[in-house]
Design an enzyme around this catalytic site. Structure first.
Site, PDB file in Angstrom:
ATOM      1  N   ARG A  86      -8.616  -0.595   4.896  1.00 22.77           N
ATOM      2  CA  ARG A  86      -7.773   0.404   4.238  1.00 22.77           C
ATOM      3  C   ARG A  86      -6.439  -0.193   3.817  1.00 22.77           C
ATOM      4  NH1 ARG A  86      -7.025   5.891   7.290  1.00 22.77           N
ATOM      5  NH2 ARG A  86      -5.795   6.081   5.402  1.00 22.77           N
ATOM      6  N   ARG A 120       1.014  14.448  13.283  1.00 22.41           N
ATOM      7  CA  ARG A 120       1.490  14.176  11.917  1.00 22.41           C
ATOM      8  C   ARG A 120       1.520  15.439  11.050  1.00 22.41           C
ATOM      9  NH1 ARG A 120      -0.982   8.601   9.922  1.00 22.41           N
ATOM     10  NH2 ARG A 120       0.814   8.686   8.530  1.00 22.41           N
ATOM     11  N   PRO A 121       2.299  16.414  11.462  1.00 27.88           N
ATOM     12  CA  PRO A 121       2.418  17.643  10.668  1.00 27.88           C
ATOM     13  C   PRO A 121       3.071  17.354   9.310  1.00 27.88           C
ATOM     14  CG  PRO A 121       4.097  17.579  12.390  1.00 27.88           C
ATOM     15  CD  PRO A 121       3.181  16.416  12.644  1.00 27.88           C
ATOM     16  N   VAL A 122       2.952  18.322   8.403  1.00 24.16           N
ATOM     17  CA  VAL A 122       3.593  18.179   7.087  1.00 24.16           C
ATOM     18  C   VAL A 122       4.582  19.332   6.856  1.00 24.16           C
ATOM     19  CG1 VAL A 122       1.766  16.825   6.005  1.00 24.16           C
ATOM     20  CG2 VAL A 122       1.619  19.342   6.007  1.00 24.16           C
ATOM     21  N   ASP A 123       5.051  19.919   7.962  1.00 19.29           N
ATOM     22  CA  ASP A 123       5.949  21.078   7.866  1.00 19.29           C
ATOM     23  C   ASP A 123       7.208  20.794   7.050  1.00 19.29           C
ATOM     24  OD1 ASP A 123       6.354  19.387  10.201  1.00 19.29           O
ATOM     25  OD2 ASP A 123       8.019  20.690  10.673  1.00 19.29           O
ATOM     26  N   LEU A 124       7.699  19.555   7.120  1.00 21.61           N
ATOM     27  CA  LEU A 124       8.955  19.245   6.393  1.00 21.61           C
ATOM     28  C   LEU A 124       8.707  19.147   4.888  1.00 21.61           C
ATOM     29  CD1 LEU A 124      10.515  16.674   8.901  1.00 21.61           C
ATOM     30  CD2 LEU A 124      10.903  19.151   8.734  1.00 21.61           C
ATOM     31  N   ASP A 129       4.979   0.374  12.017  1.00 21.32           N
ATOM     32  CA  ASP A 129       3.732  -0.228  11.504  1.00 21.32           C
ATOM     33  C   ASP A 129       3.572  -1.681  11.916  1.00 21.32           C
ATOM     34  OD1 ASP A 129       3.609   1.596   8.334  1.00 21.32           O
ATOM     35  OD2 ASP A 129       3.221   2.174  10.404  1.00 21.32           O
ATOM     36  N   LYS A 183       0.841  -1.204   0.000  1.00 23.53           N
ATOM     37  CA  LYS A 183       0.000   0.000   0.000  1.00 23.53           C
ATOM     38  C   LYS A 183       0.878   1.257   0.000  1.00 23.53           C
ATOM     39  CE  LYS A 183      -1.730   1.486   4.049  1.00 23.53           C
ATOM     40  NZ  LYS A 183      -1.410   2.881   4.409  1.00 23.53           N
ATOM     41  N   ASN A 184       1.908   1.244   0.855  1.00 23.27           N
ATOM     42  CA  ASN A 184       2.688   2.471   1.059  1.00 23.27           C
ATOM     43  C   ASN A 184       3.722   2.728  -0.028  1.00 23.27           C
ATOM     44  OD1 ASN A 184       1.132   2.964   3.237  1.00 23.27           O
ATOM     45  ND2 ASN A 184       2.671   2.423   4.766  1.00 23.27           N
ATOM     46  N   ARG A 240      -4.581  10.655   4.619  1.00 25.15           N
ATOM     47  CA  ARG A 240      -3.524  11.674   4.736  1.00 25.15           C
ATOM     48  C   ARG A 240      -2.487  11.538   3.618  1.00 25.15           C
ATOM     49  NH1 ARG A 240      -2.664  13.484   8.960  1.00 25.15           N
ATOM     50  NH2 ARG A 240      -0.485  13.860   8.455  1.00 25.15           N
ATOM     51  N   CYS A 266      -4.462  12.833  13.140  1.00 22.70           N
ATOM     52  CA  CYS A 266      -5.093  11.518  12.977  1.00 22.70           C
ATOM     53  C   CYS A 266      -4.962  10.794  14.308  1.00 22.70           C
ATOM     54  CB  CYS A 266      -4.471  10.753  11.817  1.00 22.70           C
ATOM     55  SG  CYS A 266      -3.143   9.680  12.272  1.00 22.70           S
TER      56      CYS A 266
HETATM   57  C1  EPZ Z   1       4.399   6.862   6.466  1.00 21.99           C
HETATM   58  O1  EPZ Z   1       3.631   7.892   7.047  1.00 21.99           O
HETATM   59  C2  EPZ Z   1       3.469   5.667   6.332  1.00 21.99           C
HETATM   60  N1  EPZ Z   1       2.358   6.007   5.453  1.00 21.99           N
HETATM   61  C3  EPZ Z   1       2.963   5.270   7.724  1.00 21.99           C
HETATM   62  O2  EPZ Z   1       2.173   4.098   7.562  1.00 21.99           O
HETATM   63  C4  EPZ Z   1       4.161   4.931   8.601  1.00 21.99           C
HETATM   64  O3  EPZ Z   1       3.694   4.626   9.902  1.00 21.99           O
HETATM   65  C5  EPZ Z   1       5.113   6.133   8.657  1.00 21.99           C
HETATM   66  O4  EPZ Z   1       5.498   6.511   7.307  1.00 21.99           O
HETATM   67  C6  EPZ Z   1       6.377   5.834   9.441  1.00 21.99           C
HETATM   68  O5  EPZ Z   1       7.027   4.748   8.896  1.00 21.99           O
HETATM   69  C7  EPZ Z   1       2.569   6.009   4.110  1.00 21.99           C
HETATM   70  O6  EPZ Z   1       3.659   5.757   3.626  1.00 21.99           O
HETATM   71  C8  EPZ Z   1       1.382   6.338   3.261  1.00 21.99           C
HETATM   72  P1  EPZ Z   1       6.461  10.176   8.532  1.00 21.99           P
HETATM   73  P2  EPZ Z   1       4.213   9.398   7.071  1.00 21.99           P
HETATM   74  O7  EPZ Z   1       6.346  11.450   7.786  1.00 21.99           O
HETATM   75  O8  EPZ Z   1       5.078   9.629   5.916  1.00 21.99           O
HETATM   76  C9  EPZ Z   1       7.013  13.496  11.855  1.00 21.99           C
HETATM   77  C10 EPZ Z   1       0.324   2.734   7.822  1.00 21.99           C
HETATM   78  O9  EPZ Z   1       0.001   2.139   8.847  1.00 21.99           O
HETATM   79  N2  EPZ Z   1       6.885  14.468  10.745  1.00 21.99           N
HETATM   80  O10 EPZ Z   1       7.586   9.265   8.224  1.00 21.99           O
HETATM   81  O11 EPZ Z   1       3.062  10.313   7.303  1.00 21.99           O
HETATM   82  C11 EPZ Z   1       5.717  12.746  12.127  1.00 21.99           C
HETATM   83  O12 EPZ Z   1       4.890  13.489  13.002  1.00 21.99           O
HETATM   84  C12 EPZ Z   1       0.777   4.169   7.909  1.00 21.99           C
HETATM   85  O13 EPZ Z   1       0.376   2.223   6.665  1.00 21.99           O
HETATM   86  C13 EPZ Z   1       7.019  15.830  11.020  1.00 21.99           C
HETATM   87  O14 EPZ Z   1       7.247  16.230  12.154  1.00 21.99           O
HETATM   88  O15 EPZ Z   1       5.104   9.365   8.382  1.00 21.99           O
HETATM   89  C14 EPZ Z   1       6.200  11.450  12.740  1.00 21.99           C
HETATM   90  O16 EPZ Z   1       6.414  11.666  14.121  1.00 21.99           O
HETATM   91  C15 EPZ Z   1       0.517   4.754   9.276  1.00 21.99           C
HETATM   92  N3  EPZ Z   1       6.900  16.723   9.997  1.00 21.99           N
HETATM   93  C16 EPZ Z   1       7.552  11.205  12.055  1.00 21.99           C
HETATM   94  O17 EPZ Z   1       7.925  12.464  11.471  1.00 21.99           O
HETATM   95  C17 EPZ Z   1       6.662  16.324   8.706  1.00 21.99           C
HETATM   96  O18 EPZ Z   1       6.575  17.192   7.808  1.00 21.99           O
HETATM   97  C18 EPZ Z   1       7.499  10.164  10.954  1.00 21.99           C
HETATM   98  O19 EPZ Z   1       6.428  10.516  10.094  1.00 21.99           O
HETATM   99  C19 EPZ Z   1       6.520  14.941   8.451  1.00 21.99           C
HETATM  100  C20 EPZ Z   1       6.643  14.033   9.489  1.00 21.99           C
END
Ligand code: EPZ
Length: 421
Positions: free
Chosen positions: A398, A122-126, A306, A22-23, A93, A117
């Site tokens: 999902r 789960r911010p998207v600031d980066l 995960d 999926k991912n 998301r 969520c």
């Molecule tokens: C991906 O989510 C996966 N989803 C998630 O899988 C998975 O749990 C996660 O990576 C971690 O491995 C998809 O790939 C669609 P991150 P993502 O950005 O990219 C922080 C599932 O069960 N962060 O790697 O959203 C964030 O808050 C899902 O299939 C920021 O601070 O996760 C977290 O603490 C759930 N700012 C950490 O980084 C940002 O701009 C990792 O998040 C982005 C992230």
């Protein structure tokens, strides 16, 4: 809302095939936006989230056609709008993954902020920091991210924290930028590597994917390609754990052992007898109870967050006491409360869970709260005496294709109760 009724009835035994990841499929579908020629994606899992992503792209004018059960052909030549609406983004998301490709291809994007969520803010600031570094003008207004840039420029971007979709978003944006983009402290997940493979097939110039530093040389345009999505390592791990919690034997085919080393190490520590080949993994518990194992989630190649909830379910019925530390998300223990309803002995202290294994759990009505929590509850129900009713299993739909079919093939007694009203 659909529910599952699962009767714990002894060791599972059998073989199932893993679906596509999926991912990986989600960023790869969004990559179609980068080209005006068709992208054919095979081994696409049949999941709720794939349907949402397809609807999101189609409402932008992308021609999305499911030509076979697991094949989707996308043609983004006729993009008519660069808007990702709230009603779609709030259900998934990962919709944020259209942001980078849209700005790169069309010079603009209007994507609803995903919002929080269940498992964390789960911010998207980066994601936004990186696009700004590449010259995009970003404004937040009315719950939307508005991004504009005539032509993105290559930049040297260092991520404060490892972000999977942040890495994928910026890697996709950089494929059409002017000059070189370097992503430092990049995510190394196999799904990032698979997305890079697809982009290279489309003509992108990317190196270093799978390491912490990814380099992308921008090109004028990308062309048609066909890409097969890699196997789902989290689905694979979940079904292998079904053997561990029921003391059974499960073989997962159409998968790749090299994708989940950290999980296989923990399964061995738990007493599983492992057999692996190029495209299969077998766990055989030989009717023995698992041994508790300590877990500390980390970015790949560390133990995947995960799989944390699923390992907690195993520790609930394993021999011994173990700790689980969740370091990626701030609220990813919601399955613990539901597991305790089945009699599990779990103590939560901040991001640490201390789990004391019990010989058996007892059935009770429980409720899924998020995708991987729902998988954890299904695993625990397989090891509980009696019939467990699990509500809100749309969470599981999902991310897991044909759950009942695959678990029934392993001998599980599971049925779906459809709630029409
Ligand atoms: C991906 O989510 C996966 N989803 C998630 O899988 C998975 O749990 C996660 O990576 C971690 O491995 C998809 O790939 C669609 P991150 P993502 O950005 O990219 C922080 C599932 O069960 N962060 O790697 O959203 C964030 O808050 C899902 O299939 C920021 O601070 O996760 C977290 O603490 C759930 N700012 C950490 O980084 C940002 O701009 C990792 O998040 C982005 C992230």
């Amino acid at each position: 809302m659909d529910k599952f009724i699962i009767e714990g009835n002894g060791p599972l035994n059998g073989e199932i095939a893993a679906s596509g990841a999926k991912n990986a499929a989600l960023p790869i579908l969004c990559a179609a936006l980068l080209s005006d020629e068709p992208l054919t994606v095979t081994n696409v899992p049949r999941l709720w989230d794939i349907g949402t992503a397809s609807r999101l792209l189609a409402q932008m004018g992308v021609a999305v056609e499911q030509t076979e059960a697991h094949t989707i052909v996308l043609d983004a030549k006729p993009i008519t709008t660069c808007v990702a609406p709230y009603e779609l983004v709030r259900t998934m998301r990962a919709s944020i993954l259209v942001l980078g490709p849209l700005v790169a291809r069309r010079g603009e994007a209007h994507v609803s902020l995903p919002g929080g969520c269940a498992i964390g803010a789960r911010p998207v600031d980066l994601h936004l920091m990186g696009l700004e570094a590449m010259g995009a003008e970003i404004t937040l207004d009315g719950g939307f991210i508005h991004a504009q840039c005539k032509k993105l420029k290559g930049a040297h971007i260092v991520f404060d924290t490892v972000t999977v979709t942040g890495t994928e978003n910026l890697m996709m944006a950089a494929t059409l930028a002017e000059g070189e983009t370097i992503l430092e402290n990049a995510a190394r997940e196999p799904e990032v590597v698979d997305t890079a493979r697809c982009l290279r097939a489309m003509g992108a110039r990317i190196s270093g994917d799978g390491t912490t530093t990814i380099r992308i040389q921008g090109v004028e345009k990308l062309h048609a390609a066909t890409h097969r999505v890699l196997p789902d390592r989290i689905e694979t791990g979940t079904y292998l754990l079904a053997a561990a919690v029921t003391r059974g034997r499960v073989r997962v085919t159409h998968t790749d052992p090299s994708l989940l080393d950290a999980v296989l190490v923990k399964l061995q520590q738990a007493g599983a007898k492992l057999k692996t080949g190029t495209d299969f993994i077998e766990v055989d518990m030989q009717n023995r109870r698992a041994t508790s194992v300590n877990i500390h989630t980390m970015p790949h190649p560390g133990f995947p967050t995960d799989m944390q909830a699923q390992m907690m379910a195993m520790n609930c019925v394993a021999e011994g006491v173990a700790t689980i530390r969740e370091t990626i998300f701030e609220n990813r223990f919601m399955h613990a409360q539901e597991l305790m309803r089945l009699g599990a002995d779990i103590r939560i202290e901040g991001n640490l869970a201390i789990v004391t294994g019990r010989e058996r759990l007892q059935a009770a009505p429980i409720m899924a709260t998020d995708l991987r929590a729902s998988a954890s509850l299904v695993l625990a129900a397989l090891a509980a005496d009696g019939e467990t009713l699990i509500d809100r299993i749309y969470h599981m739909d999902r991310g897991y294709e044909d759950i009942e079919g695959k678990l029934s093939a392993l001998g599980a007694r599971i049925k779906r109760v459809r709630q029409l009203l």
